[in-house]
Write a protein that holds these residues in place. Structure first.
Motif, short mmCIF file in Angstrom:
data_model
loop_
_atom_site.label_atom_id
_atom_site.label_comp_id
_atom_site.label_asym_id
_atom_site.label_seq_id
_atom_site.Cartn_x
_atom_site.Cartn_y
_atom_site.Cartn_z
N SER A 93 15.35 -39.14 -106.35
CA SER A 93 13.88 -39.08 -106.44
C SER A 93 13.31 -38.24 -105.30
CB SER A 93 13.29 -40.49 -106.40
OG SER A 93 13.71 -41.24 -107.50
N ARG A 94 13.86 -38.44 -104.08
CA ARG A 94 13.41 -37.67 -102.94
C ARG A 94 13.64 -36.17 -103.16
NH1 ARG A 94 10.24 -38.10 -98.72
NH2 ARG A 94 11.19 -40.00 -97.83
N PHE A 95 14.84 -35.84 -103.68
CA PHE A 95 15.16 -34.42 -103.93
C PHE A 95 14.20 -33.83 -104.97
CE2 PHE A 95 17.22 -31.09 -106.37
CZ PHE A 95 17.61 -30.21 -105.37
N LYS A 96 13.94 -34.57 -106.06
CA LYS A 96 13.05 -34.06 -107.12
C LYS A 96 11.66 -33.77 -106.57
CE LYS A 96 12.86 -35.99 -111.15
NZ LYS A 96 12.77 -37.06 -112.17
N ARG A 97 11.09 -34.71 -105.80
CA ARG A 97 9.75 -34.51 -105.25
C ARG A 97 9.72 -33.31 -104.31
NH1 ARG A 97 10.16 -40.13 -104.60
NH2 ARG A 97 10.42 -39.89 -102.33
N HIS A 98 10.75 -33.23 -103.45
CA HIS A 98 10.81 -32.12 -102.50
C HIS A 98 10.98 -30.78 -103.21
CE1 HIS A 98 12.93 -29.45 -99.56
NE2 HIS A 98 12.01 -29.95 -98.74
N ASP A 99 11.86 -30.76 -104.23
CA ASP A 99 12.10 -29.50 -104.95
C ASP A 99 10.86 -29.02 -105.69
OD1 ASP A 99 14.27 -27.54 -105.84
OD2 ASP A 99 13.45 -28.19 -107.77
N GLU A 100 10.12 -29.95 -106.30
CA GLU A 100 8.87 -29.57 -106.99
C GLU A 100 7.85 -29.02 -106.00
OE1 GLU A 100 7.75 -33.12 -109.00
OE2 GLU A 100 9.38 -32.96 -110.48
N LYS A 101 7.80 -29.62 -104.80
CA LYS A 101 6.88 -29.13 -103.76
C LYS A 101 7.27 -27.71 -103.33
CE LYS A 101 5.81 -29.99 -98.89
NZ LYS A 101 6.13 -30.83 -97.71
N VAL A 102 8.58 -27.50 -103.12
CA VAL A 102 9.07 -26.17 -102.72
C VAL A 102 8.82 -25.15 -103.82
CG1 VAL A 102 11.15 -24.84 -102.16
CG2 VAL A 102 10.80 -27.10 -101.15
N LEU A 103 9.06 -25.55 -105.07
CA LEU A 103 8.87 -24.63 -106.20
C LEU A 103 7.42 -24.18 -106.29
CD1 LEU A 103 10.68 -23.47 -108.46
CD2 LEU A 103 9.87 -25.30 -109.94
N ASN A 104 6.49 -25.10 -106.11
CA ASN A 104 5.06 -24.75 -106.15
C ASN A 104 4.69 -23.83 -104.99
OD1 ASN A 104 4.35 -26.18 -108.49
ND2 ASN A 104 4.25 -28.10 -107.35
N ALA A 105 5.28 -24.08 -103.82
CA ALA A 105 5.00 -23.23 -102.66
C ALA A 105 5.56 -21.83 -102.88
CB ALA A 105 5.60 -23.85 -101.40
N GLN A 106 6.78 -21.75 -103.45
CA GLN A 106 7.40 -20.44 -103.67
C GLN A 106 6.72 -19.65 -104.78
OE1 GLN A 106 11.56 -21.31 -104.34
NE2 GLN A 106 12.04 -21.41 -102.15
#
Length: 602
Positions: free
Chosen positions: A552-565
């Motif tokens: 769950s932590r990885f999913k939330r972090h990855d979605e945040k990074v994806l939106n930033a990128q």
């Protein structure tokens, strides 16, 4: 330089030739088989003469065909063979008889050969190469295609037909008339006895043997046992004058339902590959290349004549008896148009029995070898020819008429992902319409029920209108082509600005492109990768709750990074810097989670 003095020297020559020639042939898209043939010609007596006597390796190389037929038998089962009986004994018999009659008549009337010689020529040249044909189909991943399955059935019948043909050659040569009936009866009883031994042994003895061997847990003993079964069966068959390859096929067939089938196959496979390569090298070595230079017109003319006779006949048999389409029938003809390895055996017996002169025998061997060498070139030429042509099947009218009754969802693409979406929607009684451009996919999907799947390219606005996309709530794009998915999303957004779009994405770059048109991107392997990771973490000792928390932590972090990128995805330098910072941040977050868990325990 000594030619035959050292077994190690011969092994080095064979391996070195294969290592050089096969990758080169593969790089030129000619296939491994033609690489082996070229290697055999080069090291044989006709060119470099590194191996002076091709017959010295002939018996060892024949084991490659034996092992190939054994593995084919393993992959079949008596039930599947019974299902294939019409293809094997119907289409296979038709191919051998029709081709044998036409080639025999040509030898009789056009070349003035005696009747008995013409019969042997016709039936011998009607046979195709099992090793060559199956290897070519496997290289092109066409074994399970319609023409691949029919080619296998025909080759199987040819292997069976080779037995009576080999037995018939001495009779046609007029040998052994006085005691022919008694000898034939004795020989027939010997054949039946050996087949009975193989069948009974395969059914009742081999499983206990493999069970005992498996308990030893010694890999080398397991390999030796598998080889003993194949080579022992081939030897028994050879003792009574039956095809070794057919005996191996029978042994494999009897073990097809065994629980040790996969273990046996894995043990045999490496030997099969090497010995099959050796077989093709020996074929190349045995070719009398000097004839190609002394009488080029005769040799090339006979090769082209053989292919020109067999290919149309195979095409007709494939169309009429096999029910293949035009392109599949053409592929079948090209794969089987060459001569076969059993023809070498048949013609060698014919030469020894006085049916053929030595020169005619050399011409026939060279013709068969050249026909094998030409076939990959013809397959390559056909593939390039078809690439520039429209190869889609004719679309039935009922697939074109899109019937939709106010669908809530429109699905573009009915591959692996699209089918799962459709199945769940259907189970929930949610109305949908699916579009695909593959007739085979539509046929397959409709075979499981009257699913609303229709032929149509979602990149055509008129197709979207016919599917009533304007009345739908969601447009799901699930095709296996990332660029087509992006173009489809762009078109749907342009024509239907308020449509909710969910689209399949191959990677992060495609996600950004889809986000540009306000489509929700689903990475095709993202969630399955998360599930694999979760199970791995649990297996490594984390609790279920800990593994779920990490995912769950990885999913939330990855979605945040994806939106930033998404704001910088056109700048490779900034994306790389962002990824490095994100990796460091994720490690810190996981470490903080671990410390929190330890604090909670204390």
């Amino acid at each position: 330089m000594p030619h035959e003095g050292s077994l190690l020297q011969a092994a080095v020559v064979f391996l070195f030739a294969a290592v050089l020639a096969v990758p080169l042939a593969k790089r030129l898209q000619l296939g491994a088989v033609i690489g082996y043939l070229i290697a055999g010609v080069i090291i044989g007596p006709a060119v470099l003469g590194l191996i002076g006597n091709p017959q010295s390796v002939a018996h060892i190389s024949e084991l490659g065909v034996v092992l190939l037929l054994f593995i084919i038998g393993l992959e079949l089962s008596p039930k599947r063979l019974w299902v294939m009986r019409k293809s094997v004994f119907g289409v296979g018999l038709a191919q051998v008889l029709v081709t044998g009659v036409v080639i025999g008549a040509t030898a009789l009337f056009a070349f003035g050969q005696p009747l008995n010689t013409a019969v042997v020529l016709g039936l011998g040249l009607a046979l195709s190469s099992t090793a060559f044909g199956l290897q070519s189909l496997a290289e092109r991943k066409e074994l399970n295609a319609p023409h691949g399955r029919l080619a296998f059935a025909i080759l199987l019948f040819q292997d069976i037909a080779a037995i009576p043909l080999i037995a018939m050659v001495p009779l046609l040569a007029g040998a052994g008339h006085d005691a022919s009936s008694g000898n034939s009866l004795t020989h027939g009883l010997q054949v039946l006895g050996v087949i009975a031994i193989v069948v009974i042994g395969g059914r009742y003895l081999l499983r206990p043997v493999f069970r005992i061997v498996a308990r030893t847990k010694l890999q080398e003993v397991s390999t030796a046992t598998a080889l003993l079964v194949v080579i022992g069966t081939a030897w028994l068959m050879d003792l009574v004058g039956v095809s070794m390859a057919l005996g191996a096929f029978l042994a494999g067939l009897l073990l097809a339902d065994s629980e040790y089938r996969h273990e046996i196959e894995s043990q045999i496979e490496p030997f099969k590959g090497l010995l099959l390569g050796l077989f093709f090298i020996s074929v190349g070595m045995g070719a009398n290349i000097s004839l190609l230079f002394s009488t080029p017109v005769t040799v090339i003319g006979l090769t082209l004549l053989l292919i020109a006779l067999k290919l149309p006949l195979l095409f007709i048999v494939g169309r009429l008896a096999g029910g293949l389409g035009k392109q599949s029938a053409l592929r079948l003809g090209l794969v089987l148009a060459a001569g076969g390895e059993f023809a070498f055996v048949v013609f060698k017996i014919g030469r020894d029995q006085g049916l053929f002169e030595a020169r005619l025998y050399d011409l026939l061997v060279l013709t068969i070898t050249l026909s094998m060498a030409v076939t990959p070139l013809l397959l390559l030429a056909m593939a390039r020819w078809l690439k520039g042509k429209t190869v889609a099947r004719e679309v039935p009218e009922e697939y074109r008429d899109i019937e939709s009754d106010n669908p809530r969802v429109v699905i573009a693409g009915m591959g692996r992902m699209g089918q799962i979406v459709a199945r769940i929607l259907r189970a929930q009684n949610i109305s949908f319409v699916a579009l695909d451009t593959s007739v085979e996919t539509i046929e397959f999907t409709r075979s499981f029920g009257n699913a609303p799947v229709f032929y149509g390219d979602p990149l055509r606005p008129e197709i979207l209108r016919a599917a009533k996309v304007d009345q739908a709530e969601f447009f799901v794009i699930a095709t296996d082509d990332p660029d087509a998915n992006i173009k489809t999303a762009e078109l749907v957004r342009k024509l239907y600005p308020h449509m909710k779009i969910i689209a399949r994405a191959r990677n992060r770059q495609h996600v950004h492109r889809l986000m540009d048109v306000d489509a929700q991107a689903i990475r095709e392997t993202f969630y399955s990768s998360l599930e694999m990771t979760r199970r791995t973490l649990v297996g490594l000792g984390l609790s279920q709750a800990q593994a779920d928390a990490r995912i769950s932590r990885f999913k939330r972090h990855d979605e945040k990074v994806l939106n930033a990128q998404h704001l910088i995805y056109d700048d490779a330098v900034k994306v790389k810097q962002n990824a490095l910072e994100a990796r460091k941040e994720l490690a810190e977050l996981f470490e903080a989670d671990r410390l929190d868990e330890e604090a909670a325990k204390n």
